[in-house]
Enzyme design. Structure first.
Site, PDB file in Angstrom:
ATOM      1  N   GLU A 181       0.817  -1.221   0.000  1.00 53.13           N
ATOM      2  CA  GLU A 181       0.000   0.000   0.000  1.00 53.13           C
ATOM      3  C   GLU A 181       0.845   1.262   0.000  1.00 53.13           C
ATOM      4  O   GLU A 181       0.411   2.311  -0.478  1.00 53.13           O
ATOM      5  CB  GLU A 181      -0.938   0.025   1.226  1.00 53.13           C
ATOM      6  CG  GLU A 181      -2.259  -0.643   0.974  1.00 53.13           C
ATOM      7  CD  GLU A 181      -3.298  -0.295   2.026  1.00 53.13           C
ATOM      8  OE1 GLU A 181      -4.458  -0.665   1.813  1.00 53.13           O
ATOM      9  OE2 GLU A 181      -2.970   0.329   3.046  1.00 53.13           O
ATOM     10  N   HIS A 232       9.139 -26.885  -0.944  1.00 54.19           N
ATOM     11  CA  HIS A 232       8.558 -28.031  -1.636  1.00 54.19           C
ATOM     12  C   HIS A 232       7.387 -27.610  -2.526  1.00 54.19           C
ATOM     13  O   HIS A 232       6.607 -28.454  -2.964  1.00 54.19           O
ATOM     14  CB  HIS A 232       8.130 -29.093  -0.618  1.00 54.19           C
ATOM     15  CG  HIS A 232       9.285 -29.638   0.149  1.00 54.19           C
ATOM     16  ND1 HIS A 232       9.924 -30.811  -0.193  1.00 54.19           N
ATOM     17  CD2 HIS A 232       9.948 -29.154   1.227  1.00 54.19           C
ATOM     18  CE1 HIS A 232      10.921 -31.035   0.658  1.00 54.19           C
ATOM     19  NE2 HIS A 232      10.950 -30.038   1.535  1.00 54.19           N
ATOM     20  N   LYS A 249     -13.701   0.819  -3.751  1.00 52.56           N
ATOM     21  CA  LYS A 249     -14.862   1.142  -2.917  1.00 52.56           C
ATOM     22  C   LYS A 249     -15.920   1.907  -3.719  1.00 52.56           C
ATOM     23  O   LYS A 249     -17.118   1.619  -3.597  1.00 52.56           O
ATOM     24  CB  LYS A 249     -14.434   1.973  -1.700  1.00 52.56           C
ATOM     25  CG  LYS A 249     -13.542   1.227  -0.718  1.00 52.56           C
ATOM     26  CD  LYS A 249     -13.160   2.142   0.443  1.00 52.56           C
ATOM     27  CE  LYS A 249     -12.216   1.447   1.401  1.00 52.56           C
ATOM     28  NZ  LYS A 249     -11.797   2.332   2.505  1.00 52.56           N
TER      29      LYS A 249
END
Length: 430
Positions: free
Chosen positions: A285, A306, A420
């Site tokens: 951010e 792995h 938003k």
């Protein structure tokens, strides 16, 4: 005991280029310290550790003790920095299997960080059967994920305990003066704590946002703050290339300039996974603006050797590693001697599991160096409250410096606001 940086295994260019980035990093530290850079109205975190008073700690501990006395579960309702900092500290310090141990403190659970219906419904099935309290964390009170979750849980609390008792079980951590949550908290009489105006969410772990859940979980918030104070003294006022924060900023920015686009934070302890999650938000951010910035990613080894290990070793050369090296474990477990060496492991006799883990780390470093993966080492002595406080401040100050080196505002998040707006439009909000 301090945070130490080693970039001897990173592919550094010539002296002139290193010196140039070094000078810019030191200048960026001065700008940060003097408050003259972009986003300077969100620099409250810089002096925050020194400004926390004994009375503040006592108030937090008093509320936390009440929660511990009357609740089996403590719900932390928040998203992004409103929960990641607290979760990072709690996960780093708690017993790895604390849910299976005899409990002295409430189980900490997290909500308001997702819109998933099944998740919240499952949580409420648990809360139907448990005594619980709730911290709702939002500066505005209108962050959709958290606000929706709080409405549902507030209703659940009031139906379960009655309105008066429910109000005693809700802690609002919000703006000092304004906002939907502040207005509601004053009206209902919730315990209220302040998110400072000049501290952004991802830098808020040393405010009540982080300190209240950490205290409820039973950890020593004073020692965390002391660790942050120590790191502040070592990094904020040292305008030299011996400053460990400057070393980290220089190394990662030089590698970025050389075309690396991904920084992998590598740990070798399962309880540090959420340290990586908090770090990813902090740097993602803060730096990801104007089409700039390293992409912060993480692996937890030896587990991820792995899976992701193959790509790191032989995939596209996009990345470098910042390896969090913890010198000492808090517990000791050695390889036992058996009557017969039927599993062919006697060659490990005399080694502790930490010894073996460190050899795996060393072997991985050598292999990845052969694969042309540059490495920065971030070393700490051990994991405890004080070390976590140091790492919090270290990563925060490095993030601020590094943002200024990139010439972006490390304290805003305009891209977050965009989603938003789109979501509100789709939901029909005016």
């Amino acid at each position: 005991m301090k945070v130490k940086i080693d970039f001897s295994q990173a592919d550094m260019p010539n002296y002139v280029e290193v010196k140039s980035v070094e000078e810019k990093s030191i200048q960026s530290l001065k700008i940060l310290r003097e408050g003259t850079g972009k986003g300077n109205d969100f620099l409250g975190w810089i002096d925050l550790p020194e400004q926390i008073q004994e009375a503040d700690i006592e108030k937090i501990n008093k509320v936390a003790e009440r929660v511990r006395q009357n609740s089996e579960v403590f719900v932390v309702a928040g998203i992004g920095g409103s929960y990641l900092g607290a979760r990072m500290v709690i996960e780093s310090l708690k017993h790895n299997f604390d849910t299976l141990m005899e409990r002295k403190n409430p189980t900490i659970v997290y909500a308001g960080n997702t819109m998933n219906e099944d998740y919240l419904a499952d949580l409420m099935e648990v809360l139907d059967k448990k005594d619980y309290s709730l911290a709702v964390i939002s500066k505005s009170g209108t962050t959709t994920e958290t606000a929706v979750t709080f409405r549902i849980l507030r209703n659940h609390l009031e139906n379960k305990y009655g309105k008066q008792e429910a109000a005693k079980r809700i802690i609002a951590i919000t703006d000092k003066e304004k906002g939907v949550l502040k207005t509601l908290a004053d009206k209902e009489g919730y315990d209220t704590f302040v998110i400072p105006d000049n501290v952004g969410g991802r830098y808020s772990v040393l405010t009540p946002v982080g300190l209240i859940p950490i205290a409820v979980a039973g950890f020593d918030i004073k020692r965390i703050i002391e660790g942050a104070i120590e790191e502040r003294k070592k990094t904020l006022f040292d305008d030299s290339n011996n400053n460990e924060a400057i070393k980290y900023v220089v190394a990662r920015n030089i590698l970025y300039n050389k075309g690396k686009s991904i920084e992998l934070l590598v740990n070798y302890q399962p309880n540090l996974v959420f340290l990586s999650e908090w770090w990813k938000q902090l740097y993602g951010e803060s730096e990801g603006k104007d089409f700039k910035g390293l992409f912060p990613a993480s692996v937890s080894n030896t587990t991820d050797l792995h899976s992701m290990g193959q790509y790191i070793q032989e995939g596209k050369r996009l990345m470098f590693e910042s390896v969090l090296h913890v010198k000492k474990s808090n517990k000791h477990l050695s390889i036992p001697k058996l009557k017969e060496n039927d599993d062919k492991l006697d060659y490990l006799l005399g080694f502790s599991l930490t010894d073996i883990n460190h050899k795996a780390e060393e072997g991985t470093r050598l292999a990845h160096l052969e694969g042309n993966v540059s490495q920065i080492t971030i070393e700490v002595e051990e994991i405890n409250e004080q070390t976590i406080g140091k790492l919090i401040y270290f990563f925060e100050i490095c993030c601020g410096i590094s943002g200024y080196v990139l010439d972006v505002n490390p304290f805003n998040q305009p891209g977050v606001e965009n989603y938003k707006k789109k979501m509100f439009a789709l939901l029909g909000k005016e």
